[in-house]
Design a protein around this motif. Structure first.
Motif, PDB file in Angstrom:
ATOM      1  N   LEU A  40       0.839  -1.201   0.000  1.00  0.00           N
ATOM      2  CA  LEU A  40       0.000   0.000   0.000  1.00  0.00           C
ATOM      3  C   LEU A  40       0.871   1.247   0.000  1.00  0.00           C
ATOM      4  O   LEU A  40       0.576   2.227   0.673  1.00  0.00           O
ATOM      5  CB  LEU A  40      -0.933  -0.017   1.215  1.00  0.00           C
ATOM      6  CG  LEU A  40      -1.907  -1.189   1.300  1.00  0.00           C
ATOM      7  CD1 LEU A  40      -2.711  -1.119   2.587  1.00  0.00           C
ATOM      8  CD2 LEU A  40      -2.841  -1.221   0.096  1.00  0.00           C
ATOM      9  N   CYS A  41       1.946   1.200  -0.798  1.00  0.00           N
ATOM     10  CA  CYS A  41       2.932   2.280  -0.773  1.00  0.00           C
ATOM     11  C   CYS A  41       3.174   2.879  -2.161  1.00  0.00           C
ATOM     12  O   CYS A  41       4.227   3.428  -2.427  1.00  0.00           O
ATOM     13  CB  CYS A  41       4.245   1.745  -0.190  1.00  0.00           C
ATOM     14  SG  CYS A  41       5.250   2.995   0.631  1.00  0.00           S
ATOM     15  N   GLY A  42       2.175   2.773  -3.026  1.00  0.00           N
ATOM     16  CA  GLY A  42       2.318   3.358  -4.357  1.00  0.00           C
ATOM     17  C   GLY A  42       2.406   4.862  -4.346  1.00  0.00           C
ATOM     18  O   GLY A  42       2.800   5.478  -5.336  1.00  0.00           O
ATOM     19  N   ASN A  43       2.043   5.496  -3.220  1.00  0.00           N
ATOM     20  CA  ASN A  43       2.206   6.940  -3.095  1.00  0.00           C
ATOM     21  C   ASN A  43       3.657   7.323  -2.863  1.00  0.00           C
ATOM     22  O   ASN A  43       4.007   8.506  -2.894  1.00  0.00           O
ATOM     23  CB  ASN A  43       1.341   7.477  -1.946  1.00  0.00           C
ATOM     24  CG  ASN A  43       1.647   6.788  -0.629  1.00  0.00           C
ATOM     25  OD1 ASN A  43       2.033   5.624  -0.598  1.00  0.00           O
ATOM     26  ND2 ASN A  43       1.473   7.497   0.474  1.00  0.00           N
ATOM     27  N   TYR A 194       1.092  15.701   0.522  1.00  0.00           N
ATOM     28  CA  TYR A 194       1.761  14.415   0.768  1.00  0.00           C
ATOM     29  C   TYR A 194       1.417  13.838   2.137  1.00  0.00           C
ATOM     30  O   TYR A 194       1.390  12.614   2.313  1.00  0.00           O
ATOM     31  CB  TYR A 194       3.286  14.594   0.660  1.00  0.00           C
ATOM     32  CG  TYR A 194       3.929  15.152   1.910  1.00  0.00           C
ATOM     33  CD1 TYR A 194       4.565  14.315   2.827  1.00  0.00           C
ATOM     34  CD2 TYR A 194       3.879  16.517   2.211  1.00  0.00           C
ATOM     35  CE1 TYR A 194       5.132  14.808   3.990  1.00  0.00           C
ATOM     36  CE2 TYR A 194       4.458  17.030   3.359  1.00  0.00           C
ATOM     37  CZ  TYR A 194       5.077  16.181   4.247  1.00  0.00           C
ATOM     38  OH  TYR A 194       5.627  16.679   5.395  1.00  0.00           O
ATOM     39  N   TYR A 195       1.152  14.695   3.121  1.00  0.00           N
ATOM     40  CA  TYR A 195       0.984  14.256   4.510  1.00  0.00           C
ATOM     41  C   TYR A 195      -0.467  13.895   4.812  1.00  0.00           C
ATOM     42  O   TYR A 195      -0.763  12.821   5.343  1.00  0.00           O
ATOM     43  CB  TYR A 195       1.463  15.354   5.451  1.00  0.00           C
ATOM     44  CG  TYR A 195       1.483  14.977   6.920  1.00  0.00           C
ATOM     45  CD1 TYR A 195       2.435  14.081   7.419  1.00  0.00           C
ATOM     46  CD2 TYR A 195       0.568  15.527   7.812  1.00  0.00           C
ATOM     47  CE1 TYR A 195       2.462  13.745   8.765  1.00  0.00           C
ATOM     48  CE2 TYR A 195       0.588  15.201   9.156  1.00  0.00           C
ATOM     49  CZ  TYR A 195       1.535  14.312   9.628  1.00  0.00           C
ATOM     50  OH  TYR A 195       1.559  13.983  10.968  1.00  0.00           O
ATOM     51  N   CYS A 363      -6.424   8.210  -3.454  1.00  0.00           N
ATOM     52  CA  CYS A 363      -6.527   6.887  -2.826  1.00  0.00           C
ATOM     53  C   CYS A 363      -5.781   6.815  -1.491  1.00  0.00           C
ATOM     54  O   CYS A 363      -5.923   5.825  -0.772  1.00  0.00           O
ATOM     55  CB  CYS A 363      -6.010   5.808  -3.779  1.00  0.00           C
ATOM     56  SG  CYS A 363      -4.249   5.867  -4.127  1.00  0.00           S
ATOM     57  N   GLN A 364      -5.003   7.818  -1.152  1.00  0.00           N
ATOM     58  CA  GLN A 364      -4.238   7.759   0.099  1.00  0.00           C
ATOM     59  C   GLN A 364      -5.109   8.112   1.296  1.00  0.00           C
ATOM     60  O   GLN A 364      -5.840   9.101   1.269  1.00  0.00           O
ATOM     61  CB  GLN A 364      -3.058   8.731   0.039  1.00  0.00           C
ATOM     62  CG  GLN A 364      -2.293   8.837   1.368  1.00  0.00           C
ATOM     63  CD  GLN A 364      -1.182   9.871   1.323  1.00  0.00           C
ATOM     64  OE1 GLN A 364      -0.388   9.894   0.393  1.00  0.00           O
ATOM     65  NE2 GLN A 364      -1.120  10.736   2.331  1.00  0.00           N
ATOM     66  N   LEU A 365      -5.007   7.303   2.349  1.00  0.00           N
ATOM     67  CA  LEU A 365      -5.557   7.661   3.650  1.00  0.00           C
ATOM     68  C   LEU A 365      -4.410   7.763   4.643  1.00  0.00           C
ATOM     69  O   LEU A 365      -3.579   6.858   4.732  1.00  0.00           O
ATOM     70  CB  LEU A 365      -6.570   6.623   4.132  1.00  0.00           C
ATOM     71  CG  LEU A 365      -7.889   6.515   3.370  1.00  0.00           C
ATOM     72  CD1 LEU A 365      -8.816   5.516   4.049  1.00  0.00           C
ATOM     73  CD2 LEU A 365      -8.572   7.877   3.233  1.00  0.00           C
ATOM     74  N   PRO A 392       4.997  13.197  12.792  1.00  0.00           N
ATOM     75  CA  PRO A 392       5.349  12.504  14.023  1.00  0.00           C
ATOM     76  C   PRO A 392       4.588  11.191  14.263  1.00  0.00           C
ATOM     77  O   PRO A 392       5.073  10.337  14.982  1.00  0.00           O
ATOM     78  CB  PRO A 392       4.975  13.531  15.096  1.00  0.00           C
ATOM     79  CG  PRO A 392       3.818  14.267  14.507  1.00  0.00           C
ATOM     80  CD  PRO A 392       4.078  14.337  13.034  1.00  0.00           C
ATOM     81  N   ASP A 393       3.400  11.018  13.648  1.00  0.00           N
ATOM     82  CA  ASP A 393       2.617   9.845  14.060  1.00  0.00           C
ATOM     83  C   ASP A 393       1.629   9.383  12.989  1.00  0.00           C
ATOM     84  O   ASP A 393       0.547   8.889  13.309  1.00  0.00           O
ATOM     85  CB  ASP A 393       1.853  10.159  15.359  1.00  0.00           C
ATOM     86  CG  ASP A 393       0.881  11.320  15.225  1.00  0.00           C
ATOM     87  OD1 ASP A 393       0.894  11.995  14.172  1.00  0.00           O
ATOM     88  OD2 ASP A 393       0.105  11.568  16.166  1.00  0.00           O
ATOM     89  N   VAL A 394       1.985   9.529  11.733  1.00  0.00           N
ATOM     90  CA  VAL A 394       1.037   9.208  10.662  1.00  0.00           C
ATOM     91  C   VAL A 394       1.526   8.019   9.840  1.00  0.00           C
ATOM     92  O   VAL A 394       2.695   7.957   9.446  1.00  0.00           O
ATOM     93  CB  VAL A 394       0.799  10.429   9.747  1.00  0.00           C
ATOM     94  CG1 VAL A 394       0.157  10.014   8.427  1.00  0.00           C
ATOM     95  CG2 VAL A 394      -0.086  11.451  10.455  1.00  0.00           C
ATOM     96  N   ILE A 395       0.616   7.083   9.591  1.00  0.00           N
ATOM     97  CA  ILE A 395       0.856   5.983   8.655  1.00  0.00           C
ATOM     98  C   ILE A 395       0.081   6.299   7.380  1.00  0.00           C
ATOM     99  O   ILE A 395      -1.144   6.445   7.411  1.00  0.00           O
ATOM    100  CB  ILE A 395       0.389   4.635   9.227  1.00  0.00           C
ATOM    101  CG1 ILE A 395       1.151   4.315  10.521  1.00  0.00           C
ATOM    102  CG2 ILE A 395       0.590   3.511   8.209  1.00  0.00           C
ATOM    103  CD1 ILE A 395       0.643   3.077  11.247  1.00  0.00           C
ATOM    104  N   ARG A 396       0.810   6.438   6.280  1.00  0.00           N
ATOM    105  CA  ARG A 396       0.165   6.710   4.996  1.00  0.00           C
ATOM    106  C   ARG A 396      -0.028   5.388   4.247  1.00  0.00           C
ATOM    107  O   ARG A 396       0.920   4.623   4.080  1.00  0.00           O
ATOM    108  CB  ARG A 396       1.021   7.653   4.135  1.00  0.00           C
ATOM    109  CG  ARG A 396       1.337   8.993   4.783  1.00  0.00           C
ATOM    110  CD  ARG A 396       2.005   9.929   3.787  1.00  0.00           C
ATOM    111  NE  ARG A 396       3.148   9.298   3.123  1.00  0.00           N
ATOM    112  CZ  ARG A 396       3.729   9.771   2.024  1.00  0.00           C
ATOM    113  NH1 ARG A 396       3.258  10.866   1.444  1.00  0.00           N
ATOM    114  NH2 ARG A 396       4.769   9.156   1.491  1.00  0.00           N
TER     115      ARG A 396
END
Length: 422
Positions: A40-43, A194-195, A363-365, A392-396
């Motif tokens: 899930l890292c196509g971004n 991006y974030y 498509c990114q959350l 600091p605390d985000v999973i993309r």
């Protein structure tokens, strides 16, 4: 859409997915036991199309067999090779072929665009960006300010979220322009942040900027191949993007640039030039005065690297076959399903900072797990889920509609749930 929680629902959605066959056109990474990872890292880096090797091999073979003659005699002649990408790239970003060129890398293209479209004066010299712009954009505009003799702090105007919020409001941008618009020479916005994953209304931003006499450009690195950009209709003066995220061209591959057609024949625009922006008919007669090409091609400098172009072409041919409308339709459904499953974990556990409105995201959350740190992300990686951590605390996480499945999304959330319950 009435989503359901069970694995059977995910499998049913995959079975009925009109784009399901395209997953098989990509190499899906596997773990040491040969099991497919949940990617899930196509971004950050798109997966490799299986056809990429054939596209590159064709050029390697022609180089081996033809040498320099490959410029004109290769199966895909190298001299005009970048033109083979233009039509599909223009469709991906919603532009006319005249307005698009594949060249250089992202930040290099950004600088080349600012040479032409950042035209500071004594009273109008500031550059407006979003406060949490991708760092390379911030570094680039700060260096442009310094290059022109301005203070990079005084000259930088930041569009900020409201207190205790992550998302930006267009009303706040309008307020900035109402008070400082006559001092701002350029607005440069990452069209999909991006974030947070927030996708901005580019047409409205452009209209606001032009109303106040500002040039307007966009960094579409997280938008190209992800959301319908409609660059021509947006009216933006320029845009730039990379091709290795959603466009699946390989690490560090070439980037793209858009210049609106109203600038296409303006030979007085200041620009850096090179022989690949010179008239094609006289390019190899080395003693002609410079004669700039019309359109975005007029911003090229050098002959492009063919092997990188071949990799981009392999992916763009898939996009040309699928079309952005079909991708956007699946993206909304797939991302909506992802959002639905995450919310089942409870608001006291998961917070999604990406906009809820599908029109304001791709498509990114971007998710925050309460009372968690990077150790949770590392456990998720060990469980076979490839996502992206941002301080600091985000999973993309980006369920890419071209190759991700509903079952991928189900597995990711299920494994996250297992880790949280451990």
């Amino acid at each position: 859409m009435n989503y359901k929680t069970g694995l059977d629902f995910a499998k049913e959605m995959d079975q009925n997915d009109p784009l399901k066959r395209y997953r098989n056109k990509f190499h899906i990474p596997k773990d040491n036991n040969g099991n497919e990872l949940v990617y899930l890292c196509g971004n950050s880096l798109g997966l490799q199309p299986k056809a990429t090797k054939d596209y590159i091999d064709q050029e390697l073979n022609d180089w081996a067999n033809l040498g320099v003659e490959g410029h004109t005699q290769a199966k895909n002649p190298w001299l005009p090779y970048h033109e083979f990408l233009t039509e599909n790239m223009a469709k991906v970003v919603g532009a006319k072929p005249l307005e698009v060129v594949t060249m250089n890398t992202l930040t290099a293209n950004l600088h080349f665009m600012m040479v032409s479209f950042y035209k500071p004066t004594k009273t109008r010299y500031k550059i407006l960006i979003e406060s949490d712009a991708f760092p390379s954009d911030k570094y680039a505009v700060e260096s442009q300010l310094r290059h022109h003799g301005y203070d990079d702090k005084d000259g930088l105007v930041l569009w900020k979220p409201r207190p205790n919020e992550e998302l930006l409001h267009l009303e706040d941008l309008e307020a900035i322009l109402n008070t400082q618009g006559d001092e701002i020479a350029l607005i440069l916005i990452g069209n999909t942040n991006y974030y947070t994953g927030q996708f901005f209304n580019m047409k409205r931003i452009t209209s606001l900027g032009h109303k106040h006499g500002c040039m307007v450009g966009f960094d579409c690195a997280h938008g190209a191949g992800n959301v319908p950009l409609n660059l021509h209709d947006s009216g933006a003066d320029f845009a730039v993007w990379c091709s290795y995220k959603y466009l699946n061209s390989g690490p560090g591959s070439l980037a793209g640039a858009f210049v609106h057609e109203r600038h296409a024949h303006n030979k007085t625009l200041n620009r850096f030039t090179g022989w690949w922006s010179h008239n094609k008919q006289t390019r190899f007669n080395m003693r002609h005065e410079f004669d700039v090409l019309p359109g975005a091609e007029g911003w090229q400098l050098s002959n492009p690297p063919i092997l990188s172009l071949a990799a981009i072409r392999a992916s763009l041919d898939i996009f040309g076959e699928v079309g952005m409308n079909a991708l956007a339709q699946k993206s909304k459904t797939l991302t909506g399903y992802f959002e639905f499953l995450l919310k089942q974990l409870g608001e006291d556990t998961i917070r999604i900072i990406t906009p809820e409105n599908p029109e304001n995201r791709g498509c990114q959350l971007s998710i925050q797990v309460k009372n968690a740190n990077r150790a949770l992300f590392d456990k998720l990686t060990q469980a076979g889920v490839i996502a992206d951590w941002r301080e600091p605390d985000v999973i993309r996480c980006a369920p890419v509609p071209l190759y991700n499945s509903y079952e991928d999304v189900y597995k990711m959330v299920n494994r996250l749930k297992e880790i949280l319950n451990d």
